[in-house]
Design a protein around this motif. Structure first.
Motif, PDB file in Angstrom:
ATOM      1  N   LYS A  29       0.539  -1.514  -0.139  1.00 14.20           N
ATOM      2  CA  LYS A  29      -0.223   0.213  -0.650  1.00 14.20           C
ATOM      3  C   LYS A  29       0.552   1.278   0.220  1.00 14.20           C
ATOM      4  O   LYS A  29       0.670   2.418  -0.932  1.00 14.20           O
ATOM      5  N   THR A  30       1.853   1.317   0.906  1.00  9.21           N
ATOM      6  CA  THR A  30       2.897   2.672   1.098  1.00  9.21           C
ATOM      7  C   THR A  30       3.312   2.004  -0.445  1.00  9.21           C
ATOM      8  O   THR A  30       3.819   3.782  -1.058  1.00  9.21           O
ATOM      9  N   LEU A  31       3.887   1.433  -1.269  1.00  9.27           N
ATOM     10  CA  LEU A  31       4.656   2.193  -2.615  1.00  9.27           C
ATOM     11  C   LEU A  31       3.882   2.091  -3.425  1.00  9.27           C
ATOM     12  O   LEU A  31       3.516   3.197  -4.371  1.00  9.27           O
ATOM     13  N   ASP A  52       9.344  -3.401 -13.778  1.00  3.90           N
ATOM     14  CA  ASP A  52      10.163  -4.989 -13.632  1.00  3.90           C
ATOM     15  C   ASP A  52      10.025  -4.450 -15.427  1.00  3.90           C
ATOM     16  O   ASP A  52       8.901  -3.931 -16.229  1.00  3.90           O
ATOM     17  N   ASP A  53      10.853  -5.319 -15.684  1.00  6.07           N
ATOM     18  CA  ASP A  53      11.404  -4.557 -16.935  1.00  6.07           C
ATOM     19  C   ASP A  53      10.668  -5.864 -18.353  1.00  6.07           C
ATOM     20  O   ASP A  53      10.016  -5.444 -19.486  1.00  6.07           O
ATOM     21  N   ILE A  94      -0.392 -14.128  -2.507  1.00  8.28           N
ATOM     22  CA  ILE A  94      -0.566 -14.912  -3.793  1.00  8.28           C
ATOM     23  C   ILE A  94       0.925 -14.985  -3.582  1.00  8.28           C
ATOM     24  O   ILE A  94       1.920 -14.970  -4.336  1.00  8.28           O
ATOM     25  N   GLU A  95       1.395 -16.067  -2.190  1.00  9.40           N
ATOM     26  CA  GLU A  95       3.511 -16.164  -2.513  1.00  9.40           C
ATOM     27  C   GLU A  95       3.420 -15.373  -2.678  1.00  9.40           C
ATOM     28  O   GLU A  95       4.232 -14.492  -1.544  1.00  9.40           O
ATOM     29  N   ASN A  96       4.478 -15.104  -3.951  1.00 14.56           N
ATOM     30  CA  ASN A  96       5.391 -14.459  -3.860  1.00 14.56           C
ATOM     31  C   ASN A  96       5.082 -12.786  -4.658  1.00 14.56           C
ATOM     32  O   ASN A  96       5.377 -11.817  -5.200  1.00 14.56           O
ATOM     33  N   THR A  97       3.213 -13.476  -5.061  1.00 17.06           N
ATOM     34  CA  THR A  97       2.620 -11.662  -5.281  1.00 17.06           C
ATOM     35  C   THR A  97       1.763 -11.320  -4.797  1.00 17.06           C
ATOM     36  O   THR A  97       0.853 -11.775  -3.940  1.00 17.06           O
ATOM     37  N   VAL A  98       1.749 -10.044  -5.071  1.00 25.23           N
ATOM     38  CA  VAL A  98       0.394  -9.222  -4.665  1.00 25.23           C
ATOM     39  C   VAL A  98      -0.976  -8.485  -5.414  1.00 25.23           C
ATOM     40  O   VAL A  98      -0.308  -7.894  -6.208  1.00 25.23           O
ATOM     41  N   ILE A  99      -1.971  -8.858  -5.110  1.00 21.06           N
ATOM     42  CA  ILE A  99      -2.362  -8.101  -6.291  1.00 21.06           C
ATOM     43  C   ILE A  99      -2.881  -6.530  -5.251  1.00 21.06           C
ATOM     44  O   ILE A  99      -4.110  -7.453  -4.261  1.00 21.06           O
ATOM     45  N   GLY A 129      13.769 -11.398  -5.948  1.00 26.22           N
ATOM     46  CA  GLY A 129      15.029 -11.144  -5.314  1.00 26.22           C
ATOM     47  C   GLY A 129      14.828 -10.092  -3.769  1.00 26.22           C
ATOM     48  O   GLY A 129      13.185 -10.936  -2.855  1.00 26.22           O
ATOM     49  N   ASN A 130      14.566  -9.422  -3.136  1.00 26.09           N
ATOM     50  CA  ASN A 130      14.233  -9.009  -2.483  1.00 26.09           C
ATOM     51  C   ASN A 130      13.520  -7.594  -2.076  1.00 26.09           C
ATOM     52  O   ASN A 130      13.163  -6.925  -0.888  1.00 26.09           O
ATOM     53  N   GLU A 131      13.035  -6.867  -3.355  1.00 28.25           N
ATOM     54  CA  GLU A 131      12.243  -6.397  -3.703  1.00 28.25           C
ATOM     55  C   GLU A 131      11.275  -6.425  -4.191  1.00 28.25           C
ATOM     56  O   GLU A 131      10.849  -7.174  -4.963  1.00 28.25           O
ATOM     57  N   TRP A 132       9.976  -5.749  -4.497  1.00 29.60           N
ATOM     58  CA  TRP A 132       9.115  -5.596  -4.597  1.00 29.60           C
ATOM     59  C   TRP A 132       9.173  -4.815  -6.104  1.00 29.60           C
ATOM     60  O   TRP A 132       9.713  -3.258  -5.604  1.00 29.60           O
TER      61      TRP A 132
END
Length: 145
Positions: A29-31, A52-53, A94-99, A129-132
């Motif tokens: 939300k902050t991002l 993301d590219d 959902i795991e490493n994904t956020v909607i 990695g460590n970034e969204w």
């Protein structure tokens, strides 16, 4: 005794999972809020790091990838002047994904014309990695603000 210990362990694990999802949701939300400001301020360097590219952007007038979106913002072809955020729905993790869904009114300048439209915006973030990273940003025009 075994049931009590099992219950305590289950409760602790569920609580930790909910806390982790809340923390991730708050981070996204902050991002997202920062992203709207970066878009308004045309801070393409910050946006380039966030997008993301392989990211895709869906607008009323078409869809395109990261480089085109950054060019659109940089040149002012679309100037996202102000996003009034009316509602942010609970992030779906959902795991490493956020909607994330935002109901907004967007004040923008498009091809030299100032316009205001109500949108439901879908944002998809993926942990790389460590970034969204933003994987997708889609605008759906609402009939009712």
């Amino acid at each position: 005794m075994k049931k009590t210990i099992f219950g305590i362990i289950t409760f602790t694990l569920l609580s930790m999972n909910m806390l982790a999802q809340n923390t991730i949701g708050d981070e996204i939300k902050t991002l997202s809020k920062n992203k709207w400001q970066w878009m308004a301020d045309k801070e393409v360097d910050k946006l380039a790091k966030l997008f993301d590219d392989k990211s895709m952007f869906v607008h009323m007038g078409g869809s395109w990838g990261k480089e085109r979106e950054l060019e659109v913002i940089k040149t002012g072809f679309i100037h996202y002047k102000q996003a009034d955020i009316h509602e942010v729905l609970s992030p779906i993790v959902i795991e490493n994904t956020v909607i994330l869904l935002n109901r907004i009114t967007l004040l923008a300048v498009v091809n030299g014309n100032e316009v205001s439209n109500p949108f439901m915006v879908t944002e998809v973030y993926v942990k790389v990695g460590n970034e969204w990273k933003m994987g997708s940003l889609s605008f759906t025009k609402l009939l009712i603000p």
